[in-house]
Design an enzyme around this catalytic site. Sequence first.
Site, PDB file in Angstrom:
ATOM      1  N   LEU A  52       4.787   7.975   7.374  1.00  0.00           N
ATOM      2  CA  LEU A  52       5.041   6.605   7.810  1.00  0.00           C
ATOM      3  C   LEU A  52       3.656   5.960   7.796  1.00  0.00           C
ATOM      4  O   LEU A  52       2.711   6.534   8.328  1.00  0.00           O
ATOM      5  CB  LEU A  52       5.615   6.567   9.235  1.00  0.00           C
ATOM      6  CG  LEU A  52       7.079   6.938   9.424  1.00  0.00           C
ATOM      7  CD1 LEU A  52       7.432   7.027  10.911  1.00  0.00           C
ATOM      8  CD2 LEU A  52       8.001   5.929   8.741  1.00  0.00           C
ATOM      9  N   ASP A  53       3.516   4.782   7.183  1.00  0.00           N
ATOM     10  CA  ASP A  53       2.177   4.198   7.102  1.00  0.00           C
ATOM     11  C   ASP A  53       1.707   3.709   8.474  1.00  0.00           C
ATOM     12  O   ASP A  53       2.463   3.709   9.446  1.00  0.00           O
ATOM     13  CB  ASP A  53       2.107   3.124   6.009  1.00  0.00           C
ATOM     14  CG  ASP A  53       2.986   1.917   6.282  1.00  0.00           C
ATOM     15  OD1 ASP A  53       3.100   1.516   7.452  1.00  0.00           O
ATOM     16  OD2 ASP A  53       3.540   1.372   5.317  1.00  0.00           O
ATOM     17  N   LEU A  54       0.461   3.298   8.539  1.00  0.00           N
ATOM     18  CA  LEU A  54      -0.198   2.907   9.787  1.00  0.00           C
ATOM     19  C   LEU A  54       0.633   1.914  10.591  1.00  0.00           C
ATOM     20  O   LEU A  54       0.770   2.033  11.803  1.00  0.00           O
ATOM     21  CB  LEU A  54      -1.572   2.297   9.449  1.00  0.00           C
ATOM     22  CG  LEU A  54      -2.444   1.857  10.619  1.00  0.00           C
ATOM     23  CD1 LEU A  54      -2.946   3.059  11.401  1.00  0.00           C
ATOM     24  CD2 LEU A  54      -3.622   1.024  10.124  1.00  0.00           C
ATOM     25  N   SER A  56       3.873   1.307  10.362  1.00  0.00           N
ATOM     26  CA  SER A  56       5.282   1.678  10.553  1.00  0.00           C
ATOM     27  C   SER A  56       5.433   2.559  11.785  1.00  0.00           C
ATOM     28  O   SER A  56       4.479   3.176  12.250  1.00  0.00           O
ATOM     29  CB  SER A  56       5.799   2.416   9.320  1.00  0.00           C
ATOM     30  OG  SER A  56       5.733   1.566   8.200  1.00  0.00           O
ATOM     31  N   ARG A 139       8.309  -1.436   1.734  1.00  0.00           N
ATOM     32  CA  ARG A 139       7.397  -2.594   1.713  1.00  0.00           C
ATOM     33  C   ARG A 139       7.223  -3.116   0.287  1.00  0.00           C
ATOM     34  O   ARG A 139       7.234  -4.321   0.043  1.00  0.00           O
ATOM     35  CB  ARG A 139       6.040  -2.213   2.313  1.00  0.00           C
ATOM     36  CG  ARG A 139       6.111  -1.940   3.805  1.00  0.00           C
ATOM     37  CD  ARG A 139       4.751  -1.592   4.387  1.00  0.00           C
ATOM     38  NE  ARG A 139       4.851  -1.092   5.729  1.00  0.00           N
ATOM     39  CZ  ARG A 139       4.966  -1.844   6.819  1.00  0.00           C
ATOM     40  NH1 ARG A 139       5.030  -3.149   6.722  1.00  0.00           N
ATOM     41  NH2 ARG A 139       5.045  -1.294   8.016  1.00  0.00           N
TER      42      ARG A 139
END
Length: 191
Positions: A52-54, A56, A139
Site C-alpha cells: 500500500l503506498d505512503l 494509502s 491511482r
Amino acid sequence: MQNTTNDHNKLLVLHKPKGYVVTRSDERGRKTVYDLLPNWAFDDGWMPIGRLDLESKGLLLFTRDGQIGNALTKPGGCKKVYEVWVRGHVTDTHISEAKRGVESKHGLLKALVVEKLGTGGAKTKLKIVIDEGKNRHIRRLFGAMKDPKFGTPLKVLELKRVSIGSFGLDIGSGEWRFLSGEEENALIHDL
C-alpha cells in the site's frame, strides 16, 4: 519483549494508517509499517504481502511463508476490495472504461468491479475490486481518465483496502492481530 509468535500463525494483519511506507527500512528516514508492529515481526522475518503506498491505508497482511505470499499476490489469485474517494465526477462512462481497462505505460490497468457509493461536492466515493495489483494500480487507472466537466485528470484522494479474499478489515487504524486458524484456512482456500 518476549516473542509471542508460534509456528501455528501463518498470517498477521495490520490496519495501515496513511504516512507509513511498506518496507523494512527507508533510506529517507520515513516511518515504516514495522514501527507499528512488535520488534519480533521485523526480527523473525514477517514480510508484507503486496503493498500500500505512503498515502494509502487499510488492510495489509504479513507472512513468513513465501508460498502464501506468492499465492495472494499473483495476478488473478485473490480479489482485493478498496474504498476510494476520487476528485472529479465519476460517470458511468468512466466506470465502464475502468472495467474494460485503460492502457498505460505500466500496461493495461483495469478493475473487476467499480460501484458508486456516494458523492460529496466534486468528489465521488467508489468501491473497487481488483484481482491484481500493479504499482499504484488504482491511482494510475483513474489518473488516466478525465473529468468531463473540467477536463482535468481524475485523482484518487483517499484509498483504503477493506478486504483481501474472504478476509475483511476488522481492527482500528494502527492496530494489528494474528488471523485465526479459520480465517487463514478460508483465505488460503479461496486461492
